[in-house]
Design a protein around this motif. Structure first.
Motif, mmCIF file in Angstrom:
data_model
loop_
_atom_site.group_PDB
_atom_site.id
_atom_site.type_symbol
_atom_site.label_atom_id
_atom_site.label_comp_id
_atom_site.label_asym_id
_atom_site.label_seq_id
_atom_site.Cartn_x
_atom_site.Cartn_y
_atom_site.Cartn_z
ATOM 1 N N GLU A 237 -12.839 -1.664 5.969
ATOM 2 C CA GLU A 237 -12.728 -2.961 5.122
ATOM 3 C C GLU A 237 -11.336 -3.567 5.462
ATOM 4 O O GLU A 237 -11.368 -4.830 5.668
ATOM 5 C CB GLU A 237 -12.968 -2.512 3.580
ATOM 6 N N VAL A 238 -10.275 -2.780 5.214
ATOM 7 C CA VAL A 238 -8.892 -3.222 5.473
ATOM 8 C C VAL A 238 -8.909 -3.879 6.873
ATOM 9 O O VAL A 238 -8.379 -4.859 6.947
ATOM 10 C CB VAL A 238 -7.865 -2.466 5.217
ATOM 11 N N GLU A 239 -9.181 -3.084 7.903
ATOM 12 C CA GLU A 239 -8.981 -3.707 9.286
ATOM 13 C C GLU A 239 -9.789 -5.050 9.447
ATOM 14 O O GLU A 239 -9.305 -5.992 10.146
ATOM 15 C CB GLU A 239 -9.632 -2.508 10.205
ATOM 16 N N LEU A 240 -11.067 -4.887 8.893
ATOM 17 C CA LEU A 240 -11.686 -6.274 9.401
ATOM 18 C C LEU A 240 -11.454 -7.323 8.463
ATOM 19 O O LEU A 240 -11.461 -8.567 9.034
ATOM 20 C CB LEU A 240 -13.354 -5.606 8.997
ATOM 21 N N LEU A 241 -11.045 -7.173 7.256
ATOM 22 C CA LEU A 241 -10.384 -8.588 6.489
ATOM 23 C C LEU A 241 -9.143 -8.762 7.037
ATOM 24 O O LEU A 241 -9.084 -10.144 7.143
ATOM 25 C CB LEU A 241 -10.386 -7.924 4.815
ATOM 26 N N LEU A 242 -8.319 -8.028 7.283
ATOM 27 C CA LEU A 242 -7.200 -8.279 7.903
ATOM 28 C C LEU A 242 -7.463 -9.280 9.202
ATOM 29 O O LEU A 242 -6.467 -10.157 9.625
ATOM 30 C CB LEU A 242 -6.012 -7.327 8.146
ATOM 31 N N PHE B 27 -8.551 -17.670 2.138
ATOM 32 C CA PHE B 27 -7.504 -16.822 2.762
ATOM 33 C C PHE B 27 -6.888 -15.944 1.951
ATOM 34 O O PHE B 27 -6.631 -14.791 2.061
ATOM 35 C CB PHE B 27 -6.530 -17.602 3.606
ATOM 36 N N GLU B 28 -6.291 -16.477 0.949
ATOM 37 C CA GLU B 28 -5.503 -15.778 -0.133
ATOM 38 C C GLU B 28 -6.571 -14.934 -0.703
ATOM 39 O O GLU B 28 -5.802 -13.498 -1.168
ATOM 40 C CB GLU B 28 -4.975 -16.519 -1.197
ATOM 41 N N THR B 29 -7.605 -15.120 -1.019
ATOM 42 C CA THR B 29 -8.483 -13.926 -1.645
ATOM 43 C C THR B 29 -8.643 -12.845 -0.851
ATOM 44 O O THR B 29 -8.696 -11.537 -1.374
ATOM 45 C CB THR B 29 -9.934 -14.779 -2.044
ATOM 46 N N GLN B 30 -8.977 -13.212 0.237
ATOM 47 C CA GLN B 30 -9.244 -12.069 1.236
ATOM 48 C C GLN B 30 -8.019 -11.112 1.573
ATOM 49 O O GLN B 30 -8.100 -10.126 1.675
ATOM 50 C CB GLN B 30 -9.787 -12.478 2.417
ATOM 51 N N MET B 31 -6.846 -11.641 1.529
ATOM 52 C CA MET B 31 -5.598 -10.978 1.758
ATOM 53 C C MET B 31 -5.517 -10.065 0.667
ATOM 54 O O MET B 31 -4.995 -8.889 0.383
ATOM 55 C CB MET B 31 -4.548 -11.930 1.943
ATOM 56 N N ARG B 32 -5.864 -10.667 -0.682
ATOM 57 C CA ARG B 32 -5.787 -10.023 -1.712
ATOM 58 C C ARG B 32 -6.656 -8.773 -1.817
ATOM 59 O O ARG B 32 -6.405 -7.532 -2.192
ATOM 60 C CB ARG B 32 -5.730 -10.885 -3.024
ATOM 61 N N MET B 33 -7.979 -8.860 -1.169
ATOM 62 C CA MET B 33 -9.001 -7.984 -1.335
ATOM 63 C C MET B 33 -8.419 -6.738 -0.282
ATOM 64 O O MET B 33 -8.753 -5.568 -0.564
ATOM 65 C CB MET B 33 -10.231 -8.516 -1.080
ATOM 66 N N ALA B 34 -7.760 -7.363 0.730
ATOM 67 C CA ALA B 34 -7.553 -6.355 1.948
ATOM 68 C C ALA B 34 -6.506 -5.263 1.308
ATOM 69 O O ALA B 34 -6.292 -4.112 1.646
ATOM 70 C CB ALA B 34 -6.937 -7.039 3.043
ATOM 71 N N LYS B 35 -5.286 -5.850 0.389
ATOM 72 C CA LYS B 35 -4.206 -5.239 -0.127
ATOM 73 C C LYS B 35 -4.632 -4.246 -1.176
ATOM 74 O O LYS B 35 -4.078 -3.211 -0.909
ATOM 75 C CB LYS B 35 -3.350 -6.250 -0.546
#
Length: 158
Positions: free
Chosen positions: A99-104, A127-135
């Motif tokens: 999940e982290v790899e693909l979202l980043l 962009f901001e939402t997906q960065m937040r989800m990846a974090k």
């Protein structure tokens, strides 16, 4: 017809023979594309997660190349389609590192995209939402992986 709970299904499947289970799986795969994709992942891709991630990245690259850049409306629509596809692949895997790899990777491609997403508040929000989800997903991983992904996040954000 109302669907029964997962527990009831699980209990009922215990009484089926292997041939009956095989037939049920094949029948399930005929009805929805997602069922077939999930079975494909489970049977062929789940043993080599790195190859699975690379395959998805290649698909994402191709989808980003095909985006119609005439207006931000078309760009947004295409970006949402790409993100939906990525989320579906993440659901198949159920691994936080995937999940982290693909979202980043998605965020990196979005950040590098021309025309710049900074001119579109909606794309910036995606962009901001997906960065937040990846974090958020990253913090559930091992410390070494967290460090590696933190370096990647800093690279993307700068």
């Amino acid at each position: 017809m109302k669907a029964v709970t997962i527990k009831i299904l699980k209990d009922e499947l215990k009484y089926k023979s292997s041939e009956e289970l095989l037939e049920l799986c094949l029948r399930l795969s005929r009805f929805k594309k997602e069922n077939k994709e999930l079975l494909t992942y489970l049977l062929f891709e789940s043993q080599n997660e790195d190859r699975y991630i690379e395959t998805i990245k290649l698909e994402v690259d191709q989808m980003f190349e095909e985006i119609n850049t005439k207006s931000f409306f078309y760009i947004r629509k295409s970006v949402r389609k790409i993100l939906t596809s990525i989320k579906k692949q993440i659901r198949y895997s159920k691994k936080k590192s995937t999940e982290v790899e693909l979202l980043l990777y998605f965020c990196l491609k979005l950040k590098q995209f021309k025309p710049s997403i900074s001119r579109s508040p909606r794309l910036q929000k995606v962009f901001e939402t997906q960065m937040r989800m990846a974090k958020k997903a990253m913090y559930t991983l091992h410390e070494d992986l967290q460090y590696d992904y933190t370096m990647l996040i800093e690279e993307i954000e700068n």
